[in-house]
Design a protein around this motif. Structure first.
Motif, PDB file in Angstrom:
ATOM      1  N   PRO A  75      37.829  87.930  91.054  1.00 35.73           N
ATOM      2  CA  PRO A  75      37.932  89.006  90.054  1.00 35.73           C
ATOM      3  C   PRO A  75      36.943  90.150  90.280  1.00 35.73           C
ATOM      4  CG  PRO A  75      38.100  86.877  88.992  1.00 35.73           C
ATOM      5  CD  PRO A  75      37.726  86.608  90.409  1.00 35.73           C
ATOM      6  N   PHE A  76      35.774  89.845  90.855  1.00 37.59           N
ATOM      7  CA  PHE A  76      34.811  90.905  91.134  1.00 37.59           C
ATOM      8  C   PHE A  76      35.294  91.788  92.283  1.00 37.59           C
ATOM      9  CE2 PHE A  76      32.398  87.475  89.161  1.00 37.59           C
ATOM     10  CZ  PHE A  76      31.744  88.166  88.145  1.00 37.59           C
ATOM     11  N   VAL A  77      35.987  91.189  93.236  1.00 37.50           N
ATOM     12  CA  VAL A  77      36.582  91.965  94.331  1.00 37.50           C
ATOM     13  C   VAL A  77      37.661  92.884  93.772  1.00 37.50           C
ATOM     14  CG1 VAL A  77      37.843  91.832  96.518  1.00 37.50           C
ATOM     15  CG2 VAL A  77      36.099  90.118  95.981  1.00 37.50           C
ATOM     16  N   VAL A  78      38.482  92.350  92.862  1.00 39.64           N
ATOM     17  CA  VAL A  78      39.528  93.165  92.226  1.00 39.64           C
ATOM     18  C   VAL A  78      38.907  94.313  91.437  1.00 39.64           C
ATOM     19  CG1 VAL A  78      41.391  93.165  90.521  1.00 39.64           C
ATOM     20  CG2 VAL A  78      41.154  91.235  92.096  1.00 39.64           C
ATOM     21  N   ALA A  79      37.879  94.000  90.662  1.00 39.49           N
ATOM     22  CA  ALA A  79      37.233  95.032  89.846  1.00 39.49           C
ATOM     23  C   ALA A  79      36.638  96.132  90.712  1.00 39.49           C
ATOM     24  CB  ALA A  79      36.139  94.390  88.982  1.00 39.49           C
ATOM     25  N   LEU A  80      35.997  95.747  91.805  1.00 37.86           N
ATOM     26  CA  LEU A  80      35.401  96.741  92.699  1.00 37.86           C
ATOM     27  C   LEU A  80      36.483  97.555  93.402  1.00 37.86           C
ATOM     28  CD1 LEU A  80      32.764  97.813  93.962  1.00 37.86           C
ATOM     29  CD2 LEU A  80      33.033  96.082  95.758  1.00 37.86           C
ATOM     30  N   GLY A  81      37.507  96.881  93.901  1.00 38.74           N
ATOM     31  CA  GLY A  81      38.585  97.589  94.585  1.00 38.74           C
ATOM     32  C   GLY A  81      39.335  98.534  93.669  1.00 38.74           C
ATOM     33  N   ARG A  90      39.377 102.155  85.670  1.00 38.34           N
ATOM     34  CA  ARG A  90      37.924 102.253  85.724  1.00 38.34           C
ATOM     35  C   ARG A  90      37.281 101.291  84.740  1.00 38.34           C
ATOM     36  NH1 ARG A  90      36.602 104.815  90.375  1.00 38.34           N
ATOM     37  NH2 ARG A  90      38.014 106.566  90.737  1.00 38.34           N
ATOM     38  N   LEU A  91      36.366 100.496  85.213  1.00 42.85           N
ATOM     39  CA  LEU A  91      35.675  99.553  84.345  1.00 42.85           C
ATOM     40  C   LEU A  91      34.513 100.235  83.641  1.00 42.85           C
ATOM     41  CD1 LEU A  91      37.136  97.479  86.323  1.00 42.85           C
ATOM     42  CD2 LEU A  91      35.280  95.933  85.711  1.00 42.85           C
ATOM     43  N   ARG A  92      34.357  99.880  82.364  1.00 42.15           N
ATOM     44  CA  ARG A  92      33.182 100.296  81.627  1.00 42.15           C
ATOM     45  C   ARG A  92      32.146  99.172  81.669  1.00 42.15           C
ATOM     46  NH1 ARG A  92      34.912 100.163  76.644  1.00 42.15           N
ATOM     47  NH2 ARG A  92      36.983  99.403  77.201  1.00 42.15           N
ATOM     48  N   LEU A  93      30.948  99.463  81.224  1.00 38.54           N
ATOM     49  CA  LEU A  93      29.856  98.494  81.271  1.00 38.54           C
ATOM     50  C   LEU A  93      30.223  97.217  80.540  1.00 38.54           C
ATOM     51  CD1 LEU A  93      26.970  97.708  82.005  1.00 38.54           C
ATOM     52  CD2 LEU A  93      26.201  98.881  79.915  1.00 38.54           C
ATOM     53  N   ILE A  94      30.885  97.339  79.403  1.00 44.73           N
ATOM     54  CA  ILE A  94      31.202  96.150  78.610  1.00 44.73           C
ATOM     55  C   ILE A  94      32.183  95.247  79.358  1.00 44.73           C
ATOM     56  CG2 ILE A  94      33.157  97.169  77.344  1.00 44.73           C
ATOM     57  CD1 ILE A  94      32.045  95.690  74.853  1.00 44.73           C
ATOM     58  N   GLN A  95      33.064  95.834  80.179  1.00 39.73           N
ATOM     59  CA  GLN A  95      34.015  95.029  80.932  1.00 39.73           C
ATOM     60  C   GLN A  95      33.332  94.329  82.108  1.00 39.73           C
ATOM     61  OE1 GLN A  95      36.637  98.325  81.516  1.00 39.73           O
ATOM     62  NE2 GLN A  95      38.091  97.615  79.968  1.00 39.73           N
ATOM     63  N   ILE A  96      32.375  95.011  82.714  1.00 36.11           N
ATOM     64  CA  ILE A  96      31.588  94.361  83.766  1.00 36.11           C
ATOM     65  C   ILE A  96      30.808  93.194  83.176  1.00 36.11           C
ATOM     66  CG2 ILE A  96      29.683  94.683  85.389  1.00 36.11           C
ATOM     67  CD1 ILE A  96      30.584  97.614  85.634  1.00 36.11           C
ATOM     68  N   VAL A 133      37.597  87.056  98.783  1.00 35.83           N
ATOM     69  CA  VAL A 133      37.710  88.472  99.160  1.00 35.83           C
ATOM     70  C   VAL A 133      39.154  88.808  99.520  1.00 35.83           C
ATOM     71  CG1 VAL A 133      37.009  90.209 100.844  1.00 35.83           C
ATOM     72  CG2 VAL A 133      35.313  88.619  99.923  1.00 35.83           C
ATOM     73  N   PHE A 134      39.800  87.937 100.293  1.00 37.45           N
ATOM     74  CA  PHE A 134      41.186  88.185 100.685  1.00 37.45           C
ATOM     75  C   PHE A 134      42.125  88.123  99.476  1.00 37.45           C
ATOM     76  CE2 PHE A 134      39.902  86.599 105.091  1.00 37.45           C
ATOM     77  CZ  PHE A 134      39.871  87.881 105.610  1.00 37.45           C
ATOM     78  N   TRP A 135      41.859  87.202  98.553  1.00 35.16           N
ATOM     79  CA  TRP A 135      42.679  87.098  97.340  1.00 35.16           C
ATOM     80  C   TRP A 135      42.569  88.391  96.525  1.00 35.16           C
ATOM     81  CZ3 TRP A 135      41.462  83.247  92.766  1.00 35.16           C
ATOM     82  CH2 TRP A 135      42.457  83.381  91.775  1.00 35.16           C
ATOM     83  N   GLY A 136      41.339  88.831  96.290  1.00 33.07           N
ATOM     84  CA  GLY A 136      41.148  90.069  95.535  1.00 33.07           C
ATOM     85  C   GLY A 136      41.741  91.268  96.244  1.00 33.07           C
ATOM     86  N   ALA A 137      41.575  91.328  97.566  1.00 31.84           N
ATOM     87  CA  ALA A 137      42.112  92.454  98.334  1.00 31.84           C
ATOM     88  C   ALA A 137      43.634  92.491  98.266  1.00 31.84           C
ATOM     89  CB  ALA A 137      41.647  92.355  99.791  1.00 31.84           C
TER      90      ALA A 137
END
Length: 262
Positions: A75-81, A90-96, A133-137
């Protein structure tokens, strides 16, 4: 144990490819029309195949409970991508904070498995982290490109067909034994993987990706390993500890924060 790891993943992809193809024919969903998705689909299939190659191979080196923690870095890979490749996500601080809270829940649930890793376990951990990483990508690629506009079945068909080829190559290169025994439990387990997981739930997943923000969907995947622990307690009489209850609260809170509006 009757099917070597990558071989069973190969069989899963091959049969699921056939099932999804039949599903598309029944629905008269075009398979070979030119819609500009070929290269995107092939790349999605490569990422998908590498993900499962690393998961099934990595589980030979590390514990399943450790694998869960590293795999759910996805999920962090998805959020960053999403920040760079998906317009409007776009993620806000509360979503992070929500993602971090949910991941903390997983760490609490499986904290006992993180003690004193051996060098062999660290190899498996690294393989599972790379699989994440591959899953998120894969999720980001599907959401960011033309695959988001075609049917979920075609998106899944690309990935299953390409992964079947990659996994077969992995099986041959590693010289796995393949089938060592066949029992009713092995057959039922394989049917469960092929029909329910690789066909039905994956079709549902890619339908959801076309309709909802990727990072919000990814946050719900944190529930998967917790359900595993719960069913382990219900079906296998494994202990359900206080750490699991704390983990459920953290994951639930995290999902609420990720999906909070305004």
């Amino acid at each position: 144990p009757g099917l070597s790891p990558i071989f069973q993943s190969t069989i899963r992809s091959i049969i699921a490819t056939i099932l999804v193809g039949i599903w598309m024919l029944i629905r008269k969903d075009p398979i070979f029309n030119r819609d500009g998705t070929l290269w995107w689909g092939l790349w999605a299939g490569v990422l998908f195949g590498l993900e499962f190659l690393l998961i099934y191979w990595g589980l030979e080196y590390t514990n399943a409970s450790r694998a869960v923690i590293f795999l759910y870095l996805s999920p962090f890979v998805v959020a960053l991508g999403a920040q760079f490749f998906i317009p409007g996500e776009r993620l806000r601080l509360i979503q992070i904070m929500g993602l971090l809270c949910a991941f903390a829940g997983l760490v609490v649930a499986f904290s006992e498995s993180l003690t004193a890793p051996t060098p062999r376990m660290l190899i498996g951990d690294a393989m599972l982290a790379l699989a994440a990483v591959f899953w998120g990508a894969t999720t980001v690629l599907v959401k960011a490109g033309p695959l988001v506009k075609v049917s979920p079945a075609k998106t899944l068909l690309y990935q299953l067909a390409v992964s079947a080829v990659l996994l077969m190559l992995g099986f041959v290169i590693r010289n796995e034994p393949g089938v060592t025994s066949v029992t009713p439990i092995i057959i039922l387990s394989l049917i469960y993987q092929v029909v329910w997981i690789a066909t039905i739930t994956y079709l549902a997943w890619f339908w959801l990706i076309t309709h909802y923000p990727a990072y919000r969907l990814a946050s719900f995947t944190f529930l998967t390993p917790l359900f595993g622990v719960i069913f382990g307690g219900i079906i296998l009489d494994e202990p359900i500890t206080a750490s699991l209850l704390i983990a459920l609260v953290l994951v639930g809170a995290g999902i609420c924060l990720v999906n909070r509006q305004g």
